[in-house]
Design an enzyme around this catalytic site. Structure first.
Site, PDB file in Angstrom:
ATOM      1  N   THR A   1       9.169  29.732 -21.407  1.00  0.00           N
ATOM      2  CA  THR A   1      10.115  30.066 -20.361  1.00  0.00           C
ATOM      3  C   THR A   1      11.547  30.528 -20.407  1.00  0.00           C
ATOM      4  O   THR A   1      12.102  31.233 -19.627  1.00  0.00           O
ATOM      5  CB  THR A   1      10.123  29.066 -19.270  1.00  0.00           C
ATOM      6  OG1 THR A   1      10.679  27.806 -20.073  1.00  0.00           O
ATOM      7  CG2 THR A   1       8.956  28.715 -18.706  1.00  0.00           C
TER       8      THR A   1
ATOM      9  N   LYS B   1       7.932  28.746 -34.332  1.00  0.00           N
ATOM     10  CA  LYS B   1       8.876  29.494 -33.412  1.00  0.00           C
ATOM     11  C   LYS B   1       9.755  30.422 -34.503  1.00  0.00           C
ATOM     12  O   LYS B   1      10.350  31.298 -33.895  1.00  0.00           O
ATOM     13  CB  LYS B   1       9.725  28.389 -32.677  1.00  0.00           C
ATOM     14  CG  LYS B   1       9.067  27.980 -31.505  1.00  0.00           C
ATOM     15  CD  LYS B   1       9.790  26.870 -30.677  1.00  0.00           C
ATOM     16  CE  LYS B   1       9.048  26.162 -29.473  1.00  0.00           C
ATOM     17  NZ  LYS B   1       8.530  27.034 -28.647  1.00  0.00           N
TER      18      LYS B   1
ATOM     19  N   HIS C   1      -0.954  23.459 -22.646  1.00  0.00           N
ATOM     20  CA  HIS C   1       0.301  24.257 -22.860  1.00  0.00           C
ATOM     21  C   HIS C   1       0.266  24.610 -24.501  1.00  0.00           C
ATOM     22  O   HIS C   1       1.365  24.777 -24.959  1.00  0.00           O
ATOM     23  CB  HIS C   1       1.495  23.330 -22.603  1.00  0.00           C
ATOM     24  CG  HIS C   1       1.995  23.184 -21.259  1.00  0.00           C
ATOM     25  ND1 HIS C   1       2.549  24.271 -20.381  1.00  0.00           N
ATOM     26  CD2 HIS C   1       1.513  22.284 -20.221  1.00  0.00           C
ATOM     27  CE1 HIS C   1       2.791  23.913 -19.130  1.00  0.00           C
ATOM     28  NE2 HIS C   1       2.039  22.752 -18.953  1.00  0.00           N
TER      29      HIS C   1
ATOM     30  N   LYS D   1      14.057  33.447 -18.580  1.00  0.00           N
ATOM     31  CA  LYS D   1      15.327  33.150 -18.055  1.00  0.00           C
ATOM     32  C   LYS D   1      16.370  34.156 -18.524  1.00  0.00           C
ATOM     33  O   LYS D   1      17.200  34.682 -17.862  1.00  0.00           O
ATOM     34  CB  LYS D   1      15.665  31.687 -18.610  1.00  0.00           C
ATOM     35  CG  LYS D   1      15.088  30.695 -17.899  1.00  0.00           C
ATOM     36  CD  LYS D   1      15.155  29.289 -18.662  1.00  0.00           C
ATOM     37  CE  LYS D   1      14.015  28.324 -18.462  1.00  0.00           C
ATOM     38  NZ  LYS D   1      14.040  27.200 -19.425  1.00  0.00           N
TER      39      LYS D   1
ATOM     40  N   LYS E   1      15.830  27.354 -28.291  1.00  0.00           N
ATOM     41  CA  LYS E   1      14.589  26.780 -28.223  1.00  0.00           C
ATOM     42  C   LYS E   1      14.242  25.704 -28.974  1.00  0.00           C
ATOM     43  O   LYS E   1      14.970  25.426 -29.961  1.00  0.00           O
ATOM     44  CB  LYS E   1      13.347  27.680 -28.291  1.00  0.00           C
ATOM     45  CG  LYS E   1      13.205  28.391 -29.587  1.00  0.00           C
ATOM     46  CD  LYS E   1      12.363  29.582 -29.813  1.00  0.00           C
ATOM     47  CE  LYS E   1      12.690  30.953 -29.107  1.00  0.00           C
ATOM     48  NZ  LYS E   1      11.840  30.856 -28.015  1.00  0.00           N
ATOM     49  N   ARG E   2      13.415  24.605 -28.511  1.00  0.00           N
ATOM     50  CA  ARG E   2      12.862  23.461 -29.709  1.00  0.00           C
ATOM     51  C   ARG E   2      12.626  24.198 -31.005  1.00  0.00           C
ATOM     52  O   ARG E   2      12.032  25.135 -31.156  1.00  0.00           O
ATOM     53  CB  ARG E   2      11.774  22.850 -28.950  1.00  0.00           C
ATOM     54  CG  ARG E   2      11.225  21.706 -29.810  1.00  0.00           C
ATOM     55  CD  ARG E   2      10.160  21.128 -29.079  1.00  0.00           C
ATOM     56  NE  ARG E   2       9.024  21.980 -28.594  1.00  0.00           N
ATOM     57  CZ  ARG E   2       7.975  22.040 -29.355  1.00  0.00           C
ATOM     58  NH1 ARG E   2       7.848  21.677 -30.711  1.00  0.00           N
ATOM     59  NH2 ARG E   2       6.907  22.909 -28.946  1.00  0.00           N
TER      60      ARG E   2
END
Length: 812
Positions: free
Chosen positions: A656, A554, A365, A660, A548-549
């Site tokens: 993901t 990111k 991942h 969504k 998100k985390r």
């Protein structure tokens, strides 16, 4: 009484009267109270048990069908499961929502009241755990015989509090009132060893006797995982650490040494206290490794027990069993299965290794080298001495294979070794995962390609057929039907039925409605109503979300630079026709990840500054709802207009959240990273706001000697934003973030800034045309059918697991 012949307990009723009677019986006999004295929690627990009974009846038929067919099983090993609240989903999957709503009125409550008491299990944190939850849902929906295995954490990861000082962590005591969806099974405890030493066995070449120095018990419970539109109910089995019978020292207790008397029990139970213990200390790192071994040791013994219910010997084990490793956390299972087969069941090494390699599959991942777990050899040797010996032998035989294939290539042998030698000797878990499995997959097309080309390139050259791609997916039941009921109803009306919930590709039928003015108006009204429910800002503003985390790759910091640029633009020309925006951040940072926590603190400072500014606040608002989880996501995602997927290209495995949000009609602004590429290809480039370098350009920028200062000096708007941070306008957190960006900017935030701002300007232009935006939104939903976790599971079943569905007969 022979239950296999259909003679058994009374089945739960299906009519409204029968449901109400079952509810009252559970209130009296299982909750121990009466209608007159029932509290809201009594009613919630009783309703949960009444719904659970219906799933349990389906579970019994599922188990009978599986026992009769003796199929090939999927066992999914995951460190986390972000399941979400259970009541509403189980009502949907048992088709009892209307029955429940009527029945609870007899207790004086509404169904909505009771759903508020349904706390989601604290068993996960981010995308890894939510993916695991979606996949076990879809395995049941696709009638795949499966069990998910995980740890039953007492306190989850943490409960997040957001203040102007940033993130504070508190214990997430999610099960304080108990968990009515759980079936404890203390009689199925497993024994787990740690530390100790090994002893040779006379006459045995590869067998050893491990004498553990510490014994811990793994106590299981399980939660039911029903399929949608099917009779199948699978389970997730969760392990909780307990001290052994000898862990309580009565003599010390009697002497008044109360803490010392229970220290061994406390030490044991720490294993399942929290998800991802802080690993900034040696003890924290050791506890993480103990967690990982605890999970796989308990689970493998349970898997073997299940196998032997219907099978004898070991010839069929790999034909009846596939164990999917969800990232590197459970990789020690490879060495543990070898230990069990060789040391306890006395198989020869070659036979055991053949079984092991044919049993396991590995999902990677990440593309971040630091996320490919490694453990110090000295820690492994102390904690799991027998497993290190097994890994040494696996590695020796593997490296002989490498040397035979690539003679004289000593550097390749060094790179591929399971044991890294520099700067300290460490066990490379990703290498063990590749060597000890039959299949390795990435989770998006780009991710799988980059795994083969970069991170695991040597292994892909050795075993090219082993590497595959299975793009992630999400559950449309959880993230549209439950999270966005208004949109779900409109889609069902537009498509003439709700078959799309089990076949998401049917959403393509919405394309024909994307030009219907009336349909688009209703679509926009639903989005606005969802924003009113969220109550995060002006429902007529553009709701711009980044959920998100928190991690530097990111690039929440890139979004903040854009926010500061908007702040400066508005202050420079307050009378301009600005597009009002509500910028929403949500997510957690690991407690020891200080750089990520500084970004959260900076968000809080910027939000407060903007809120207090009468010139800027009418047009710009920054919000940070705390403690992001599935329940909060179900409120944010339906209200989102713009989905921020802005990680540096080549760093995000898949994502993901992007799926969504697109599924719920949010438009994506993003890089060519992870599954963004596949989303853009399906929804259309004209319905996606693209910016930034691609993965190869990003890699080349680093190779050529990237200088963040060059971008700072060349771009006046960027320079103004960074100077504001450097000046301390947003506190010390802003100064530290700016120093990091100008000092190293590992994730090329400054390099992508100008492209990002220009793409955001295009967002504003599109938003000013409500019909255009609504049409783009509909087309995003219409072309997101590929991103169903049902499709993901079907891909795994066909390409990797080689399992067939086992339909469960309906009652009667």
């Amino acid at each position: 009484m022979d239950l296999r012949q259909g003679i058994g307990p009374r089945r739960p009723g299906k009519t409204a009267d029968e449901f109400q009677q079952d509810l009252l019986s559970n209130l009296f006999y299982r909750r121990g109270t009466t209608v007159e004295s029932a509290s809201a929690r009594d009613a919630y627990e009783t309703l949960s048990l009444t719904v659970r009974d219906r799933l349990a009846e389906r579970r019994s038929r599922t188990a009978a069908a599986h026992f009769a067919t003796n199929p090939r099983w999927v066992y999914y090993l995951s460190a986390e499961y972000l399941l979400g609240a259970q009541l509403e989903q189980n009502l949907l999957y048992s088709d009892t929502g209307d029955l429940a709503a009527e029945a609870v009125k007899t207790l004086g409550f509404s169904l909505e009241d009771l759903e508020e008491l349904d706390i989601e299990p604290g068993l996960g944190n981010g995308g890894l755990g939510r993916l695991a939850a979606c996949l076990v849902d879809s395995m049941a929906t696709r009638d795949i015989p499966a069990v998910g295995y995980g740890i039953r954490y007492d306190f989850g990861i943490f409960h997040q509090i957001i203040t102007e000082e940033g993130q504070t962590e508190r214990p997430d005591d999610w099960a304080f009132h108990g968990n009515p969806w759980e079936f404890p099974a203390p009689d199925d405890r497993q024994t787990v060893g740690f530390y100790g030493h090994t002893e040779p066995i006379p006459g045995a070449q590869t067998r050893k006797r491990w004498v553990p120095g510490e014994i811990v018990l793994g106590e299981p419970s399980h939660m039911l995982v029903p399929g949608y539109g099917t009779e199948t109910v699978n389970i997730v089995r969760l392990w909780r650490a307990r001290g052994s019978e000898a862990s309580f020292d009565l003599s010390r207790f009697s002497a008044g040494q109360y803490a010392e008397a229970v220290q061994e029990a406390v030490r044991a139970e720490n294993i399942s206290k929290v998800l991802y213990p802080d690993d900034s200390t040696e003890l924290g790192r050791e506890l993480r490794l103990k967690q990982q071994y605890f999970l796989v040791s308990c689970s493998l013994r349970d898997i073997i027990r299940r196998f032997r219910l219907r099978n004898e010997g070991w010839a069929e084990f790999a034909d009846k069993t596939v164990i999917q490793l969800n990232d590197t956390h459970p990789t020690i299972a490879i060495a543990e299965l070898m230990r069990l087969l060789v040391d306890e069941y006395e198989l020869e090494w070659d036979e055991a290794w053949s079984i092991t390699r044919r049993t396991f599959a590995y999902t990677c991942h990440t593309l971040l080298p630091e996320a490919l777990e490694t453990w110090p050899v000295h820690m492994f040797e102390r904690l799991l001495p027998r497993h290190l010996e097994i890994i040494y032998l696996i590695n020796m035989l593997f490296l002989k294979e490498v040397e035979a294939r690539f003679p004289g290539d000593h550097d390749r042998v060094r790179r591929m070794s399971i044991i890294g030698e520099e700067p300290e000797r460490r066990v490379r878990m990703a290498h063990l995962a590749v060597v000890g499995t039959e299949a390795v997959n990435g989770v998006a097309e780009l991710h799988s390609k980059l795994l083969r080309e970069t991170v695991l390139n040597d292994f892909a050259e050795l075993w090219p057929a082993k590497f595959q791609n299975v793009t992630n997916g999400v559950s449309p039941r959880r993230f549209v039907k439950i999270a966005n009921p208004r949109l779900s109803d409109l889609i069902t009306e537009g498509l003439g039925g709700d078959d799309w919930l089990g076949d998401l590709e049917r959403l393509a039928g919405l394309e024909a409605l994307a030009g219907d003015a009336s349909f688009l108006e209703r679509w926009r009204a639903i989005k606005r109503a969802n924003k009113v429910d969220l109550a995060a800002g002006d429902p007529d503003s553009l709701t711009d979300v980044m959920i998100k985390r928190f991690h530097e790759y990111k690039r929440q910091q890139l979004k903040l630079l854009h926010v500061i640029a908007m702040y400066h633009r508005i202050r420079a020309d307050p009378s301009a026709d600005w597009v009002p925006r509500t910028v929403l951040f949500a997510g957690k940072a690991a407690p020891a990840y200080h750089a990520a926590k500084e970004i959260i603190r900076l968000i809080a400072m910027i939000a407060a500054r903007i809120a207090a500014d009468p010139v800027v606040s009418p047009y710009l608002k920054v919000v940070f709802p705390e403690n992001y989880n599935v329940t909060l996501a179900e409120r944010i995602i339906p209200a989102a207009d713009l989905s921020e997927q802005i990680s540096l290209a080549g760093k995000e495995a898949s994502g993901t959240g992007n799926m969504k949000l697109a599924l719920n009609g949010a438009l994506t602004i993003g890089t060519l990273d992870g599954a963004n590429i596949e989303i853009r290809a399906r929804v259309g480039a004209e319905n996606f706001f693209l910016f930034g370098m691609d993965a190869y350009q990003a890699a080349n920028a680093h190779q050529q000697g990237y200088s963040p200062w060059a971008y700072y000096e060349a771009d006046g708007e960027l320079r103004a934003a960074l100077d504001t941070l450097r000046a301390g306008t947003f506190g010390e957190a802003g100064q530290r973030v700016a120093a990091s960006l100008l000092g190293r900017d590992e994730y090329l935030t400054l390099a992508d800034f100008r492209s990002y701002v220009e793409s955001q300007d295009e967002v504003d232009r599109a938003w000013r045309d409500p019909q255009r935006w609504a049409r783009m939104s509909v087309l995003n939903t219409a072309h997101s059918g590929f991103f169903s976790s049902d499709r993901t599971v079907s891909d795994y079943a066909a390409r990797i697991w080689r399992v067939a569905p086992v339909p469960v007969p309906k009652e009667g």
